[in-house]
Design a protein around this motif. Structure first.
Motif, mmCIF file in Angstrom:
data_model
loop_
_atom_site.group_PDB
_atom_site.id
_atom_site.type_symbol
_atom_site.label_atom_id
_atom_site.label_comp_id
_atom_site.label_asym_id
_atom_site.label_seq_id
_atom_site.Cartn_x
_atom_site.Cartn_y
_atom_site.Cartn_z
ATOM 1 N N UNK A 94 10.408 3.590 -7.056
ATOM 2 C CA UNK A 94 12.004 4.964 -7.385
ATOM 3 C C UNK A 94 12.355 5.281 -6.454
ATOM 4 N N UNK A 95 12.311 4.669 -4.825
ATOM 5 C CA UNK A 95 13.171 4.708 -3.483
ATOM 6 C C UNK A 95 13.563 3.814 -3.025
ATOM 7 N N UNK A 96 15.155 3.978 -2.827
ATOM 8 C CA UNK A 96 15.833 2.739 -2.317
ATOM 9 C C UNK A 96 15.059 2.359 -0.937
ATOM 10 N N UNK A 97 14.208 3.093 -0.193
ATOM 11 C CA UNK A 97 13.209 2.477 0.775
ATOM 12 C C UNK A 97 12.029 1.213 0.025
ATOM 13 N N UNK A 98 11.313 2.030 -1.156
ATOM 14 C CA UNK A 98 11.129 1.445 -1.397
ATOM 15 C C UNK A 98 11.379 -0.337 -1.881
ATOM 16 N N UNK A 99 12.781 0.400 -2.778
ATOM 17 C CA UNK A 99 13.408 -1.492 -3.228
ATOM 18 C C UNK A 99 12.956 -2.220 -2.597
ATOM 19 N N UNK A 100 13.758 -1.704 -1.061
ATOM 20 C CA UNK A 100 13.971 -2.532 0.373
ATOM 21 C C UNK A 100 12.925 -3.269 0.384
ATOM 22 N N UNK A 101 12.076 -2.690 1.355
ATOM 23 C CA UNK A 101 10.508 -3.256 1.337
ATOM 24 C C UNK A 101 10.262 -3.971 0.166
ATOM 25 N N UNK A 102 10.467 -3.943 -0.886
ATOM 26 C CA UNK A 102 9.989 -5.314 -1.897
ATOM 27 C C UNK A 102 11.112 -6.354 -1.705
ATOM 28 N N UNK A 103 12.218 -5.852 -1.419
ATOM 29 C CA UNK A 103 13.101 -6.895 -1.263
ATOM 30 C C UNK A 103 12.571 -8.122 -0.254
ATOM 31 N N UNK A 104 12.349 -7.224 1.315
ATOM 32 C CA UNK A 104 11.974 -7.593 1.879
ATOM 33 C C UNK A 104 11.382 -9.282 1.896
ATOM 34 N N UNK A 105 9.788 -7.963 1.253
ATOM 35 C CA UNK A 105 8.317 -8.895 0.632
ATOM 36 C C UNK A 105 9.070 -10.561 0.206
ATOM 37 N N UNK A 106 9.728 -9.830 -0.968
ATOM 38 C CA UNK A 106 10.732 -11.373 -1.893
ATOM 39 C C UNK A 106 10.664 -12.715 -0.663
ATOM 40 N N UNK A 107 12.113 -11.747 0.464
ATOM 41 C CA UNK A 107 12.162 -13.420 1.056
ATOM 42 C C UNK A 107 11.332 -13.667 1.931
ATOM 43 N N UNK A 108 10.651 -12.948 2.335
ATOM 44 C CA UNK A 108 9.631 -13.793 2.872
ATOM 45 C C UNK A 108 8.792 -14.735 1.803
ATOM 46 N N UNK A 109 8.256 -14.085 0.628
ATOM 47 C CA UNK A 109 7.725 -15.491 -0.136
ATOM 48 C C UNK A 109 8.668 -16.508 0.162
#
Length: 327
Positions: A142-157
């Motif tokens: 529910x924040x841009x911060x969390x969205x970016x963190x999750x996106x980084x996780x996805x790129x690692x995957x």
């Protein structure tokens, strides 16, 4: 890379080593005999003696950083922003955090290194009524911060699937302890010590009943060390206490230990604050045998001890040694 191979690594690079987690992790790695490189935009006197220091930024990483990463466990702790309700900094977050990380992954995807990415144990999950949140819980930031963190996780995957990139993700709850600063806006325990002791009002957004999972920093660094050594490649692990406490309870604990009554001012709740966030830490416990060694009360006492010494203007060498052993 197999788990057995990862156990042999005694070379580490910390990206974001001048931050709260980075300083404590650097000290833990040095104590465990790692050949350590600290990377940050600016240096700190708190890094262990003998650490290699490389200064720069993640957007344009220096060539010597890439060289240092080869053969190392790379702890990615960098985040240039903090959670806010606004999206005005979203473009900057994407550029300095997401794009910079993906560029670095691309530059190092054929290297022999193992990544430990420090994600968020709160913001990537979003609102939930779950008593404890497991790694399989839906991700609705529910924040841009969390969205970016999750996106980084996805790129690692993604890089793991495409190129066999060796990584683990640590979703850390609310760490606290020595070397945390209240200035950055993310250290509630540090802010409470400073504000209550100085007699300044404590501003609470909402009714003070929001529940958070607070974990002592030494337990966090132990978890990161274990994940770097034995975490399963491509996996995500929650790192927290598994116990929830309200903001009001935390204020009361710190008021009691300081012997000062806190003046609390309530403000309207923020849209980025979830009502409850307590992590399920069963996975890391089952696979790696990790559990936090400190309760919230114990961690707050140890943090107060460090805070008192900082207020006195520094630690003598013997005091530093004794405090480190106590922590």
């Amino acid at each position: 890379m197999t788990v057995a191979q990862s156990n042999l690594r005694k070379k580490a690079v910390i990206l974001g080593a001048s931050g709260f987690i980075g300083i404590n992790l650097a000290r833990r790695l040095a104590e465990n005999g790692f050949d350590l490189t600290c990377f940050a935009r600016s240096a700190t006197d708190h890094w262990p003696t003998g650490s290699r220091v490389i200064l720069g930024n993640l957007v344009n990483p220096p060539s010597e950083l890439l060289e240092a990463m080869n053969g190392a466990v790379v702890f990615h702790l960098i985040s240039s922003t903090r959670p806010t309700a606004a999206t005005g900094e979203a473009v900057a977050e994407i550029a300095t955090n997401l794009m910079a990380t993906v560029s670095l992954l691309e530059a190092t995807r054929h290297m022999d290194c193992r990544w430990v990415f420090s994600s968020s144990g709160g913001t990537v999950y979003g609102q939930t009524d779950a008593a404890r949140i497991s790694e399989e819980h839906p991700n609705v930031p529910i924040s841009s911060y969390g969205t970016v963190k999750l996106a980084i996780e996805r790129y690692f995957s993604l890089y793991h699937r495409l190129y066999g990139l060796d990584f683990v993700t640590a979703r850390i709850s609310n760490p606290f302890g020595p070397y945390q600063s209240a200035i950055g806006g993310q250290g509630l325990v540090a802010a409470l010590f400073d504000r209550i002791a100085a007699g300044r009002p404590v501003e609470i957004w909402g009714d003070g009943k929001n529940i958070r999972d607070y974990v002592y920093i030494n337990d966090v660094t132990e978890a990161l060390l274990l994940l770097g050594e034995r975490g399963r490649a491509g996996e995500t692990y929650n790192v927290g206490s598994g116990v929830g406490s309200t903001v009001s309870e935390l204020v009361a604990k710190i008021s009691a230990i300081l012997g000062v009554s806190a003046e609390v001012v309530y403000a309207p709740a923020r849209g980025i604050d979830v009502r409850r966030n307590v992590l399920d830490i069963g996975k890391i416990g089952h696979e790696l045998g990790w559990r936090p060694a400190h309760t919230l009360d114990e961690g707050v006492v140890l943090t107060h001890r460090w805070w008192q010494q900082r207020q006195l203007g520094g630690l003598a060498a013997d005091d530093k040694r004794n405090l480190r052993n106590a922590l």
